[in-house]
Design a protein around this motif. Sequence first.
Motif, short mmCIF file in Angstrom:
data_model
loop_
_atom_site.label_atom_id
_atom_site.label_comp_id
_atom_site.label_asym_id
_atom_site.label_seq_id
_atom_site.Cartn_x
_atom_site.Cartn_y
_atom_site.Cartn_z
N ALA A 41 0.83 -1.20 0.00
CA ALA A 41 0.00 0.00 0.00
C ALA A 41 0.87 1.26 0.00
CB ALA A 41 -0.92 0.01 1.22
N LEU A 42 1.87 1.27 0.87
CA LEU A 42 2.77 2.43 0.92
C LEU A 42 3.59 2.56 -0.35
CD1 LEU A 42 4.03 2.09 4.63
CD2 LEU A 42 2.50 3.84 3.71
N THR A 43 4.12 1.43 -0.84
CA THR A 43 4.95 1.46 -2.05
C THR A 43 4.14 1.94 -3.25
OG1 THR A 43 6.30 -0.38 -1.25
CG2 THR A 43 6.41 0.10 -3.59
N THR A 44 2.93 1.40 -3.40
CA THR A 44 2.08 1.78 -4.53
C THR A 44 1.66 3.24 -4.44
OG1 THR A 44 1.22 -0.48 -4.60
CG2 THR A 44 0.00 1.20 -5.84
N GLY A 45 1.29 3.67 -3.24
CA GLY A 45 0.91 5.06 -3.04
C GLY A 45 2.04 6.01 -3.40
N PHE A 46 3.24 5.73 -2.89
CA PHE A 46 4.40 6.56 -3.20
C PHE A 46 4.73 6.52 -4.69
CE2 PHE A 46 5.84 5.90 1.41
CZ PHE A 46 5.40 7.16 1.79
N SER A 47 4.56 5.34 -5.31
CA SER A 47 4.89 5.20 -6.74
C SER A 47 3.98 6.07 -7.59
CB SER A 47 4.75 3.73 -7.17
OG SER A 47 5.72 2.93 -6.56
#
Length: 292
Positions: free
Chosen positions: A180-186
């Motif tokens: 969730a964090l990785t996708t959001g930041f991406s």
Amino acid sequence: MTESSVRQGAEIPAYISLVSGAFSGVIARLFVAPVDVIKIRMQLQSNARLYGTITSTISTIWKNEGFTAFWKGNVSAEIMYLIYGSAQFTSYSFLNTHLSRFEKKHSMNIPTAIHSLTIGAIAGCAATCSSYPFDLLRTRLISNEKPRFVSLYREIKDILVASGCRGFFGGGFLSVLSVALTTGFSFAGYNVLKGATFGTIFEPTSGLIAGALSKFLVYPLDLLKRRRQITTSCTVSQAAVGIFQKEGLRGFYHGLIPSIVKSAPTTMLSLYFYELASGQLLRMEESKRLNA
């Protein structure tokens, strides 16, 4: 250059997002399979002599298991990427459309970064929940250090016998959180960078940079997730303490370089092929509408 299909306010039909997301996931996986194997081996192993560096990891795998070992777990990984890509982009497109309409209706001016971060994180959760069992199977198949491949069917059977259906979700909470964090930041990084470099020679690097930064920020969670996928005999906090005691702070960053080497181009390729496919399908849809 055409406008981005993931820009704030873009309205993409669900079937186009679904097909384009699945296509982008499968194609991206084809390019990064060997790097994924190297990364996961470095994450799972604490033997610095064999898996301490990229070169030693490549040498160990090649010598002990052969060249084809760099594609271990690829069947489950391709299925995972297909499901993940379709779920991620379909969710993102749906949320992007409706949140943008809500913002417009209520005269809200949410910054692009916050908008993309929020819906990207939710889309990441949806995609992870949809594809997680195949992520776990990929990790377990890649962890096999024997020259002979373990069959996907046998691995599924072993998990069911040992842990039941719950066994397919070991480390699931960490996975949802990290993805969730990785996708959001991406998505946030991509939209901000693409907007800043639109029409310049630097525009193609937006996905690459966004992927690298997002993975670096969330990496320790990803490593803990991998460790929990192999064994569920301890809690997350116990696993973290164990890594710190045995390997120090550096232990949380085993495999960071190959992870970024994999994650950055994966994000770039995934976004590129999604935009390519969705753009082509939108043009076909428009052509049919005009010729009707």
